[in-house]
Design a protein around this motif. Structure first.
Motif, mmCIF file in Angstrom:
data_model
loop_
_atom_site.group_PDB
_atom_site.id
_atom_site.type_symbol
_atom_site.label_atom_id
_atom_site.label_comp_id
_atom_site.label_asym_id
_atom_site.label_seq_id
_atom_site.Cartn_x
_atom_site.Cartn_y
_atom_site.Cartn_z
ATOM 1 N N ASP A 9 0.839 -1.218 0.000
ATOM 2 C CA ASP A 9 0.000 0.000 0.000
ATOM 3 C C ASP A 9 0.866 1.258 0.000
ATOM 4 O O ASP A 9 0.543 2.247 -0.635
ATOM 5 N N ASP A 10 1.976 1.208 0.774
ATOM 6 C CA ASP A 10 2.793 2.419 0.914
ATOM 7 C C ASP A 10 3.866 2.522 -0.178
ATOM 8 O O ASP A 10 4.718 3.400 -0.125
ATOM 9 N N GLY A 11 3.842 1.605 -1.128
ATOM 10 C CA GLY A 11 4.753 1.686 -2.264
ATOM 11 C C GLY A 11 6.212 1.381 -1.945
ATOM 12 O O GLY A 11 7.092 1.640 -2.762
ATOM 13 N N THR A 12 6.482 0.803 -0.757
ATOM 14 C CA THR A 12 7.884 0.562 -0.384
ATOM 15 C C THR A 12 8.427 -0.756 -0.925
ATOM 16 O O THR A 12 9.587 -1.062 -0.733
ATOM 17 N N ALA A 42 11.453 -6.758 3.905
ATOM 18 C CA ALA A 42 11.797 -5.480 3.283
ATOM 19 C C ALA A 42 12.566 -4.600 4.262
ATOM 20 O O ALA A 42 12.100 -3.556 4.679
ATOM 21 N N ASP A 43 13.757 -5.055 4.656
ATOM 22 C CA ASP A 43 14.515 -4.345 5.682
ATOM 23 C C ASP A 43 15.056 -3.016 5.171
ATOM 24 O O ASP A 43 15.315 -2.838 3.996
ATOM 25 N N ILE A 44 15.207 -2.110 6.131
ATOM 26 C CA ILE A 44 15.570 -0.733 5.819
ATOM 27 C C ILE A 44 16.946 -0.447 6.432
ATOM 28 O O ILE A 44 17.178 -0.797 7.593
ATOM 29 N N ARG A 103 32.926 6.497 13.747
ATOM 30 C CA ARG A 103 32.759 5.160 13.176
ATOM 31 C C ARG A 103 31.336 5.023 12.642
ATOM 32 O O ARG A 103 30.415 5.629 13.183
ATOM 33 N N ARG A 104 31.211 4.193 11.629
ATOM 34 C CA ARG A 104 29.900 3.996 11.035
ATOM 35 C C ARG A 104 29.182 2.854 11.751
ATOM 36 O O ARG A 104 29.752 1.780 11.924
ATOM 37 N N LEU A 105 27.953 3.124 12.177
ATOM 38 C CA LEU A 105 27.108 2.067 12.741
ATOM 39 C C LEU A 105 26.041 1.794 11.688
ATOM 40 O O LEU A 105 25.345 2.706 11.254
ATOM 41 N N SER A 106 25.957 0.552 11.265
ATOM 42 C CA SER A 106 25.084 0.239 10.142
ATOM 43 C C SER A 106 24.281 -1.023 10.437
ATOM 44 O O SER A 106 24.851 -2.070 10.719
ATOM 45 N N PHE A 107 22.964 -0.885 10.415
ATOM 46 C CA PHE A 107 22.061 -2.011 10.634
ATOM 47 C C PHE A 107 21.077 -2.088 9.485
ATOM 48 O O PHE A 107 20.753 -1.086 8.877
ATOM 49 N N LYS A 108 20.551 -3.295 9.258
ATOM 50 C CA LYS A 108 19.348 -3.432 8.421
ATOM 51 C C LYS A 108 18.207 -3.681 9.393
ATOM 52 O O LYS A 108 18.207 -4.697 10.092
ATOM 53 N N ILE A 109 17.272 -2.758 9.470
ATOM 54 C CA ILE A 109 16.194 -2.892 10.452
ATOM 55 C C ILE A 109 14.857 -3.148 9.770
ATOM 56 O O ILE A 109 14.661 -2.800 8.615
#
Ligand code: ZN
Length: 212
Positions: free
Chosen positions: A33-36, A71-73, A151-157
């Protein structure tokens, strides 16, 4: 619940044709619905006249839910290196064999806790500002020679955790970086500062699931 088969027919109002049409059930890729994103290959009622997806039977709901969860962000921020060490030390305290997955779960857990405790969230900004000022003062005391790298903190949430991040940003009126840093502050206060942290046992149970 009636289970439809591909090829079954029904009737529904088609929004594209603007009238009652006959429909045939078939597997289709359907956008969220939200086009993501798109759910691939779910059973849907398709308009016999214009081929539009007119409705989705209840039996396709679990497939839609799974697709949404997948559909992780990406969540990416650049923060002072000692704050990455806080989250790593907290993960280590819970489970010395912790994987990087536990970092993300730990972050999501404390975020969720703030989401359910509006008074704690309400005080968070002022507490973060005090905490941050103390860190800056400490750095200035040791002198400019000690450069603190970022430092870069990077997650797939998950979309749900992303909504929690957006909620907290709005609730405390801070940008994404400082919002993430304020959650790290919570982790430090709760898991690193006390000799025997309250929630340790509970978090060890979570870690056992996450690292499974
Ligand atoms: Zn139609």
């Amino acid at each position: 619940m009636k289970l439809y088969q591909p090829g079954d027919t029904s009737n529904a109002i088609c929004p594209d044709c603007g009238k009652l049409v006959s429909t045939t059930f078939a597997y289709r890729d359907v956008p969220f619905d939200d086009g993501t994103g798109v759910v691939k290959g779910i059973l849907a009622a398709v308009c016999d006249e214009c081929e539009a997806v007119v409705s989705i039977p209840a039996q396709s709901t679990p497939a839609i839910r799974r697709a949404r969860e997948a559909a992780d962000i990406p969540l990416e921020v650049s923060i002072p290196a000692p704050e990455i060490e806080i989250i790593d030390a907290a993960a280590y305290r819970i489970d010395p064999d912790a994987t990087t997955r536990l970092r993300k779960s730990l972050f999501a857990f404390y975020l969720q806790r703030l989401r359910h405790d509006e008074s704690a969230a309400g005080m968070l900004r002022r507490e973060f500002e005090t905490w941050n000022a103390a860190k800056i003062e400490q750095r200035n005391r040791v002198g400019k020679a000690v450069r603190i790298p970022q430092r870069r903190l990077s997650f797939k949430i998950s979309p749900k955790t992303d909504r929690d991040v957006q909620w907290l940003m709005k609730a405390i009126g801070m940008n994404k970086t400082d919002t993430v840093r304020s959650v790290i502050m919570e982790i430090e206060r709760d898991l690193l500062a006390p000799k025997a942290p309250n929630g340790l046992r509970h978090l060890q149970d979570i870690a056992a699931v996450v690292n499974a």
